[in-house]
Design an enzyme around this catalytic site. Structure first.
Site, PDB file in Angstrom:
ATOM      1  CG  ASP A  44      -7.411  -4.727   6.703  1.00  0.00           C
ATOM      2  OD1 ASP A  44      -6.171  -4.968   7.519  1.00  0.00           O
ATOM      3  OD2 ASP A  44      -7.808  -4.067   5.906  1.00  0.00           O
ATOM      4  CE  LYS A  90       9.109 -13.650 -12.730  1.00  0.00           C
ATOM      5  NZ  LYS A  90       9.204 -13.885 -14.086  1.00  0.00           N
ATOM      6  CG  ASN A 110      -0.406  -0.104   2.766  1.00  0.00           C
ATOM      7  OD1 ASN A 110       0.476   0.686   2.524  1.00  0.00           O
ATOM      8  ND2 ASN A 110      -0.335  -0.710   3.367  1.00  0.00           N
ATOM      9  CE  LYS A 141     -10.627   1.108  11.829  1.00  0.00           C
ATOM     10  NZ  LYS A 141     -10.088   1.803  10.220  1.00  0.00           N
ATOM     11  CG  ASP A 195      -6.741  -6.485  14.304  1.00  0.00           C
ATOM     12  OD1 ASP A 195      -5.894  -5.011  14.756  1.00  0.00           O
ATOM     13  OD2 ASP A 195      -7.423  -5.828  13.383  1.00  0.00           O
TER      14      ASP A 195
HETATM   15  N1  CTP Z   1      -3.718  -2.769  12.096  1.00  0.00           N
HETATM   16  C1  CTP Z   1      -3.330  -3.649  12.381  1.00  0.00           C
HETATM   17  N2  CTP Z   1      -3.280  -5.454  12.044  1.00  0.00           N
HETATM   18  C2  CTP Z   1      -3.715  -5.400  11.040  1.00  0.00           C
HETATM   19  C3  CTP Z   1      -4.466  -4.407  10.219  1.00  0.00           C
HETATM   20  C4  CTP Z   1      -4.671  -2.766  11.037  1.00  0.00           C
HETATM   21  O1  CTP Z   1      -2.569  -4.047  13.715  1.00  0.00           O
HETATM   22  N3  CTP Z   1      -3.971  -6.971  10.285  1.00  0.00           N
HETATM   23  C5  CTP Z   1      -4.326  -1.589  13.104  1.00  0.00           C
HETATM   24  C6  CTP Z   1      -3.532  -0.379  12.406  1.00  0.00           C
HETATM   25  O2  CTP Z   1      -2.014  -0.120  12.684  1.00  0.00           O
HETATM   26  C7  CTP Z   1      -4.342   1.074  13.093  1.00  0.00           C
HETATM   27  C8  CTP Z   1      -5.889   0.251  13.563  1.00  0.00           C
HETATM   28  O3  CTP Z   1      -5.351  -1.379  13.209  1.00  0.00           O
HETATM   29  O4  CTP Z   1      -3.805   1.230  13.609  1.00  0.00           O
HETATM   30  C9  CTP Z   1      -6.544  -0.422  11.595  1.00  0.00           C
HETATM   31  O5  CTP Z   1      -6.699  -0.524  10.488  1.00  0.00           O
HETATM   32  P1  CTP Z   1      -7.134   0.023   9.664  1.00  0.00           P
HETATM   33  O6  CTP Z   1      -6.510  -0.897   8.768  1.00  0.00           O
HETATM   34  O7  CTP Z   1      -8.031   1.154   9.326  1.00  0.00           O
HETATM   35  O8  CTP Z   1      -8.971  -0.555  10.634  1.00  0.00           O
HETATM   36  P2  CTP Z   1      -9.168  -2.329   9.652  1.00  0.00           P
HETATM   37  O9  CTP Z   1      -9.695  -3.080  10.841  1.00  0.00           O
HETATM   38  O10 CTP Z   1      -8.841  -2.622   8.402  1.00  0.00           O
HETATM   39  O11 CTP Z   1     -10.942  -1.510   9.324  1.00  0.00           O
HETATM   40  P3  CTP Z   1     -11.037  -1.394   8.139  1.00  0.00           P
HETATM   41  O12 CTP Z   1     -10.613  -1.908   7.287  1.00  0.00           O
HETATM   42  O13 CTP Z   1     -12.647  -1.860   7.825  1.00  0.00           O
HETATM   43  O14 CTP Z   1     -11.092  -0.063   7.893  1.00  0.00           O
END
Ligand code: CTP
Length: 399
Positions: free
Chosen positions: A276, A286, A208, A337, A305
């Site tokens: 995610d 490859k 990303n 969240k 997460d």
């Molecule tokens: N985060 C994490 N581990 C993941 C995804 C996210 O630790 N696998 C943490 C990020 O570092 C950040 C927070 O969670 O502090 C929010 O991440 P975000 O990607 O915005 O949240 P999501 O759970 O992905 O929610 P959504 O996709 O609904 O925005």
């Protein structure tokens, strides 16, 4: 300035020992006094004469020199310093430190000291990555030893990778951070930062656009307030700050493992943009076009997460801060969240392209806690970082 500070500098063996001479000059230039200790291996690379000439003091090499009545005993020598710096630290010296061995002057001083210790490792990349060295580094970090480096790059032995001694300027920054008596002195804070890379095959990955700028600024601001920072970073565009313990990772799974290995901590700030999803059917070699024109189908699996795991885990830091990058209904989404992930604060920002925040130098955040939502004016990412670090210091003050 480091006026009135005394650094006990242990110079281990290795080609990088020459950089310790530059370090002595920088320390003296900043007003510090340097007590040099040269190991026998170190003396193969730099001479006692050049070390003592630059330090302006006697160089200590032998344990048994110190048994002489006229000499300072090793216990005293290790305690008159404000900080012990080991640069370069060899794999052997790290192993001795981790085991608490005391069979020469350097290891005896390190065992006898009640002063902070900062280590700048330098060794062959394979030695640095060996499981034994990983164990020793983890043990020393858990014992409160600070690390600076090693840097990645081409090495004197012709190999490439992490193992080069940190540059003397970076060691100086780490020394300053270690001697800071800020409100976060003695506190350990874990910061995650940057994107993660999730492999598709050995040469392709999903990523990303996170630059790591905000997480890096937060780590630097926490360091400046005296915190001992473990900086767990994905492949970011901006370099990691000096004076923090850097753990470089690629995937979300590696990031979780690194965070868990760095616990316990007083606080954790999860600023990383963690993917995610990872590719469940990532190929071991490859992926090739097969001529049929048919595109390969990627299957995805959800990543752990990290924020939720740490927030709900047994070793939960007293303060856990998450981030939320949203494009609409920022406060409502971020409030939900916070509850879903179980963290204390969520730093929410609007990353709609029109804001120019993602990849930019400014940020406009809303901090959501159990007390409600507080919007901060738009300011530089460095200022957001400083303000957040001050909030963290205030929250940890009475614990
Ligand atoms: N985060 C994490 N581990 C993941 C995804 C996210 O630790 N696998 C943490 C990020 O570092 C950040 C927070 O969670 O502090 C929010 O991440 P975000 O990607 O915005 O949240 P999501 O759970 O992905 O929610 P959504 O996709 O609904 O925005």
């Amino acid at each position: 300035m480091l006026t009135d500070k005394r650094i006990l500098l242990i110079i281990g063996g290795g080609i990088a020992a020459y950089k310790s001479l530059l370090l002595i000059r920088l320390l003296r230039g900043a007003g510090a006094a340097v007590t040099p200790v040269l190991t026998h291996a170190g003396a193969e690379f730099v001479t006692p004469l050049s070390v003592s000439a630059l330090a302006g003091e006697k160089v200590y090499t032998d344990l048994f020199d110190l048994t002489d009545e006229a000499e300072m005993g090793h216990i005293q020598l290790s305690r008159v310093a404000d900080l012990i710096v080991v640069a370069p630290a060899t794999a052997d010296l790290l192993a001795k430190m981790a085991q608490g061995r005391a069979d020469d002057l350097a290891s005896t001083l390190l065992l006898a000291t009640d002063t902070g210790v900062l280590v700048a490792p330098a060794m062959n990349v394979r030695m640095w990555e060996h499981a034994a060295t990983r164990r020793n580094v983890a043990q020393l970090a858990a014992d409160g030893v600070r690390f600076v480096g090693p840097d990645a790059g081409e090495m004197a032995c012709g190999e490439f990778g992490p193992g080069r001694l940190a540059e003397p300027e970076a060691i100086m920054a780490a020394i300053r951070a270690a001697l800071t008596t800020g409100p976060l002195a003695g506190r350990h804070v874990i910061v995650t930062s940057g994107p993660t890379h999730e492999p598709i095959d050995p040469v392709r990955y999903i990523a990303n656009r996170s630059s790591g700028a905000q997480g890096t600024a937060i780590a630097a601001a926490l360091r400046d307030l005296g915190a001992d920072v473990t900086f767990v970073t994905g492949p970011a565009a901006v370099p990691a700050p000096a004076g923090v313990t850097v753990v470089a990772v690629e995937t979300a799974a590696e990031m979780l493992a690194a965070v868990e290995a760095a616990l316990p901590a007083d606080a954790a700030v999860m600023a990383a943009a963690v993917a995610d999803w990872r590719v469940a059917n990532a190929a071991g070699s490859k992926m090739k076009k097969d001529g049929s024109g048919k595109a390969p189908a990627l299957e995805f699996a959800e990543n752990p997460d990290i924020l939720a795991t740490v927030s709900k885990g047994d070793a939960r830091p007293r303060l856990v801060v998450g981030f939320a990058a949203e494009t609409d209904d920022v406060v409502a989404h971020a409030t939900a969240k916070r509850l879903r992930k179980g963290c204390d604060w969520i730093v929410a920002n609007d990353v709609s392209p029109a804001t120019g925040i993602m990849g930019g130098t400014e940020n406009a955040v809303t901090v959501i806690s159990a007390d409600g939502a507080e919007s901060w004016p738009r300011m530089g990412k460095d200022q957001v970082a400083r303000k957040l670090a001050e909030r963290i210091a205030a929250a940890l003050k009475n614990s």
